[in-house]
Structures are given as structure tokens and as C-alpha cells.
Scaffold this active site. Sequence first.
Site, PDB file in Angstrom:
ATOM      1  CG  HIS A 127      -2.145  -0.938   0.902  1.00 52.07           C
ATOM      2  ND1 HIS A 127      -3.248  -1.015   1.715  1.00 52.07           N
ATOM      3  CD2 HIS A 127      -2.383  -1.788  -0.112  1.00 52.07           C
ATOM      4  CE1 HIS A 127      -4.097  -1.894   1.206  1.00 52.07           C
ATOM      5  NE2 HIS A 127      -3.598  -2.375   0.100  1.00 52.07           N
ATOM      6  CB  SER A 172      -1.634  -2.980  -7.292  1.00 52.77           C
ATOM      7  OG  SER A 172      -2.119  -3.702  -6.194  1.00 52.77           O
ATOM      8  CE  LYS A 208     -10.914  -7.932 -12.759  1.00 49.52           C
ATOM      9  NZ  LYS A 208     -10.386  -6.958 -13.709  1.00 49.52           N
ATOM     10  CG  ASP A 209      -9.801  -9.078  -5.335  1.00 54.87           C
ATOM     11  OD1 ASP A 209      -9.445  -9.147  -6.529  1.00 54.87           O
ATOM     12  OD2 ASP A 209      -9.143  -8.486  -4.461  1.00 54.87           O
ATOM     13  CD  GLU A 228       1.522 -33.975  -0.685  1.00 55.57           C
ATOM     14  OE1 GLU A 228       0.411 -33.519  -0.457  1.00 55.57           O
ATOM     15  OE2 GLU A 228       1.682 -35.111  -1.191  1.00 55.57           O
TER      16      GLU A 228
END
Lengths: 421, 299
Positions: free
Chosen positions: A216, A220, A244-245, A288
Site C-alpha cells: 500500500h 499495486s 472482482k476479487d 507433494e
Amino acid sequence: MSGHPTYVPKSAAARWLESRLPILGLLHSSFVVFPNPRNLNYWWTFGGILSFMLAAQIVTGVVLAMHYTPDARLAFASIEHIMRDVNYGWLFRYMHANGASMFFLALYIHMFRGLYYGSYKAPREVLWLLGVVIFLLSIATAFLGYVLPWGQMSFWGATVITSLFSAIPFVGDYVTTWLWGGYAVDSATLNRFFALHYLLPFMIAGVVVLHIWALHVPGSNNPAGIEPKSGKDTLPFHPYFTVKDGFALACFLIFYGWFVFYVPNYLGDADNYIEANPLQTPVHIVPEWYYLPFYAILRSIPSKIGGAAAMFSAVLIIAFLPWLDTSRVKSAAYRPLYRIFFWIFVACALLLGYVGSQPPEGGYVLAARLLTIYYFVHFLVILPLLGLIERPQPLPATIADSVLGPQAQVLPAKATQMPGQ
Amino acid sequence: MSHCSLFGRALGLAILLASAASTGSAFAAGASETPSGAQGPHALAIDIPARQVWSFAGPFGKYDPAQLQRGLKVYREVCSNCHSLKMVAFRDLMSPDGPNLTEAEARAIAEAYKIKDGPNDAGEMFERPGRLSDYFPWAFPNEQTARAAFGAVPPDMSLLAKARTYERGFPLFLLDPFIQYQERGVDYIYALLTGYTNDKDPNWDEYFPGHKIAMPNPLSDGAVDYADGAPKTVQQYAKDISAFLMWAAEPKLVERKRIGFRVLVYLAVFAALLYLVKRKIWARLHNGASEAHRAQPPA
């Protein structure tokens, strides 16, 4: 780029709290009015998805811990107790086991997005480094967690990985004994692994807070890789990016749910449904899936210390990206050569993963070595050179231009392209 | 460039893998690995287990109680002579998603077993008939007895259907999660039980890695008497015991798939609604100046 403190408490209670601890204002400026570049695509939704998955892992993990017994004689049976007798225990366990895979899937997408769009470049180096710390902690957490069911693969995976420390010159054996709490992987090891597996996710959560804080400050990055110049280039976090997220998260949950409910054991190893037996080594010891590329690198070097060094270097080299990439252009959208090498690198990582799942013999040995060499060449040779020889394509003047086209300034009513698609 | 030849190599490897598989089953083609991975140039070629039809496969799969009851009979009369089933309790047999026995039937089965209990008030261990809360007891007092008798400990059967598998190979393994193929374990067990094809050697199995298996052919036609008219053949026994072992290993499978369908329908509707809301909110940006635009003085 932090949003302006525009928060005005509406209720008396909020006013009371805000004058004593301005936390509502912090949340408001961070997650409501925070300006995000308007051109973020769906690859930018995986940060939110990862936050959700971390929370989901902690919640399901705390419930599992209430029914689990970290004792070598009882651990395997206690997992089956969860699966058979605890109310919805099977659901919590399958959510947790598959959740780890989903977390890593989202993490890798998040990281490759950063690679493609140059999100590690100035002024976001610290943000990137904190991300690498989260990656390291996640690797450790998932490894510790995989040991807890105390199946064959848990036990032998733990033995193989902890034995790597015995390659340290002079003190290796002491370090390994100290890690084990004994002379072999046993109850003492299991007990401390459980304690650490419970601890590390909260450390991850702490670093996530720092990661968001560091995000922040510059804001972004975005698909154009240029910084916002005016309010036209950004949109408030809420409602544009919350919705949107949220949509992306719902789609991700469908994928996650598919695995949990229909193929919950697909990503696991059948051998881990056999209780740990120190006297019987499985034919294949395979980690894994999310460790496979690094496992292939480990095995590709015919020396214990060399292999371990190569594996740890392969993880740590990611931290040096901001200084290895010499190009000043961030986004691969404007870097014609890097774009090609990025996808070759993706293919290299996927192939390393496949080779890591196969027995180290025949053609796989050679393939693993060539791929390992290419992995390091990508970081140490290709990235530094590309920035010097590549001719980037012209960058758009502003983010708004990149989504709306330059004519949008003249005709704001007619957008030529759906933003964010 | 090195990566080009690498790609070629990988592609060649994949083609090799696919062509190395020698089986008629379309589903089984593409894997050249042995069932549980016997390796090296000396490993004998192992047949790939064929996919079977199971009532519990697929998104709406359910166990067939009649089949599980037959499988239970095979377990009690054949397998239990050597194998334990220590994680299954007699009460589990009453599960409506499982064998669906009545309480009286489950109790009758439990009481047929002697359970060691104690110590009592006199400090003595004693034997009593089994109760619903008891777990299936093993025919051997400990692992050493079994090892002395057989040379190896017969594995516990509670999780066997999830603890056994075979390699699917590239590219089938990428497809499996989407076609919901989660029955590799039972397909392998069925193949193993029907794979004793060498009349001269009862310890030779078509599907076992290395072919030499410590367990001699356990099944023969007519060995177990079925009351429901199902064929008394090795194939049928193998099918029923495999299904029973799947239930033993995954008793919550039916509940899982039932809940899963509801969860996924809910999520799909939720995602669709979110998509519509998202479109509506972002559409504001197309209808003239956005809020963000309005907040700015004209350039």
C-alpha cells in the site's frame, strides 16, 4: 499512494473508537477507498485468494488440532479417528489437506504473475522480498504439516529432508540429531513438528500484514507496468475490486470444492495411507507436487551437499530478482524477448516438476540436469542480459490510455475496451 | 538452443511412455509404470489394471448395500483368516450409506467374535462376546505370530483401498481429477485378486510388481456361499470384497459426494450472481465519466 484519510465515523460508537484507536480509518483507507490501477486483470485476484486460503487453513487446522495426537504410536490412528468418528472430521481434514495444495497453486500463480509483469521492480523490492519470506515460511509449514499424519511418505519424506542437514560440513550430524530430538525421526520429531506447524501459519499471517503494508505504499503494479499518474488511472478498491476479487474467489472455491468433495485423494500419495514403518522404505519417496521442481533440482546433482545447496539456491535466487533483471520496463507486455523467455521458464519449471515425480534413472537424470542448468541460467544469465539487448515496445502514456485508448480522453463516453478484461 | 532440444526430449519421452503401454483398455493406455512402482531395467512388464464399473464412482456414486454385505461375507470367511480390519467397528456396519445392516444383524456379527477384555475385579483378563462398540478383532494375537506363520505380516485391510494404486502416467494423470477417477485402489485390488493366472504357481500374479506375491490365490469359485443369488465366482467375490474395502477405507464417501454437490451448486449460483454484480458495477465506467473521472479536474 495510500488513500487520503477520508473516513468519517458515522455512529457514536465508531466516533468513540476512532478517537482512541483509528483502526476503522486504517481499514477504510486500505480496503475501501484505496486507489487501485483500473487495468488490473484477473491474475491480480490471487493475493486476495491467498489471504482467504491462509485463513481457511488456520481455521480448519485449529479444528483438526483439537482431535489430533502428536505421538508416533497414535498419530496415524488419530487421523483415522478424525476421518471416521469426528463430526465432519473428514470434511475438515480433506479441506485442510487439499487446501495446502490450493494455497500453493494460488501462490505459484501469484508469483508467476509477479514475474510476468515485473512486479518485483522498484519501488516494490521490499514487497517482493516479504513475498519470498512468505514463500519460505509456506514451504516449511507445508513440509511440517505433511509429516503429521505419520504415514509412510510422511516419515520417509521427513527422514530425507532432515537428513539433508547432515551434509553441512563438520556439524551436520549434530544439527540433524538436534533437529530430530533423537537419533532418528521419531515421536520427539513429530511432537516438535506439530508445535512448529501450529506456530508458522501465524508468522505467515504477520508477514502478510507487512506484505500488504509494503503493497500500500507504492500501490499495486499493473499489466501495463507503468505507475498511475492521475486519478483517472485508478479506481477505489471498493466496490470495483472487492466484487472482482469476490467473483474470482468464488470460482477458485468451486475448483477447490471439486477436489475436496470428488477427488480428495488425487493430490495425495497412496503410500501415506500406510502407517509409518521405519524398517520399510517405500519404493519411491516422492514429495507433494508443489515441491517437485525443487526435488528434481536436489536429485540432479550427484552429491548430497551439492544437491542441497542447489535446491536452497533455487528457492533463494527468487529473492535476488529485483537486481538480476536489468530491464527498466516492468511488464512483459512491452518486452518481446522477455515474453518468450518467461514462457520457456514456465515450461522449464513444469518439466522439472514432472521429472521430479519420476524415478531418477535413464533419461530423467539427464533431463533433470539440463533443466536445472536452464533454471539457473534463466536467472543468472538471461535476465541480466535481456535488459541490455532487448528493445522494448513503446509504453502507453498512462494506464487509462492502455485500457481506454488515447481517444478516450476526447470521447470519455465511448470506451473501446472493457476495463480490466 | 538448449530448451528447444529439451522440449523435443520431453515430447519424445511422453510418446515413448504412451507407446510402451501394452493394453487393450483405452482407459489404461498411456502408463508404463508398474502398479506400485517396481523399478529398474529388470522389472518385469506388469499389466495395467482395467477400469471397472463401480456403483460408488462419479459425482452421485453410492455404495450398494447388498454388494457390501456380500463383501463383508467374503472378508469374514476368507480374508479375515489372515488380514485384520482394525479400524472398522461393528457399529459401522449399521451405516445407511454403507452395508446398512439392522442393529440385530450387526449385533449378531459382533457376538460371533470373542473379544479379549479386562482385567476384571480379580485382575484377570477374560474373553467376552463382541459388542457393537468393538472393532473387528484380528485372528492373530500379535504381528510376530503372523510373521512366524506367513513370513510376512498380512497388511491391515482398513485403508487398503486408498493405500494401493497404480501409475496412470502422462497425460492421463492430468485428466483424472476432471473425470473424477478415484478408484485406482479398488481397480488394482480387483485386478490383483483376479490376476492369479499361472496354474503352476499360486503365488504368481499378473498385476503384482515383480509378479511374486506372498499371498497365494485366496479365492476360488464357490468358496463363499451367497444367499442373494449373486454368482459364486472369483470375479464376483473379487468385485464384492473390493467394494467392501473401499467402504472400509472411505466410509463417508456417500455423505461427502452428497454434500459436495450441494456446496458446488451453491457456489456456482453465488459465483454467477457475483459475476452479474461485477459486470453491473464495472459497467458504470462505460456510461460516461466514472466516479474517478468526475473526481478529477479536466485535463
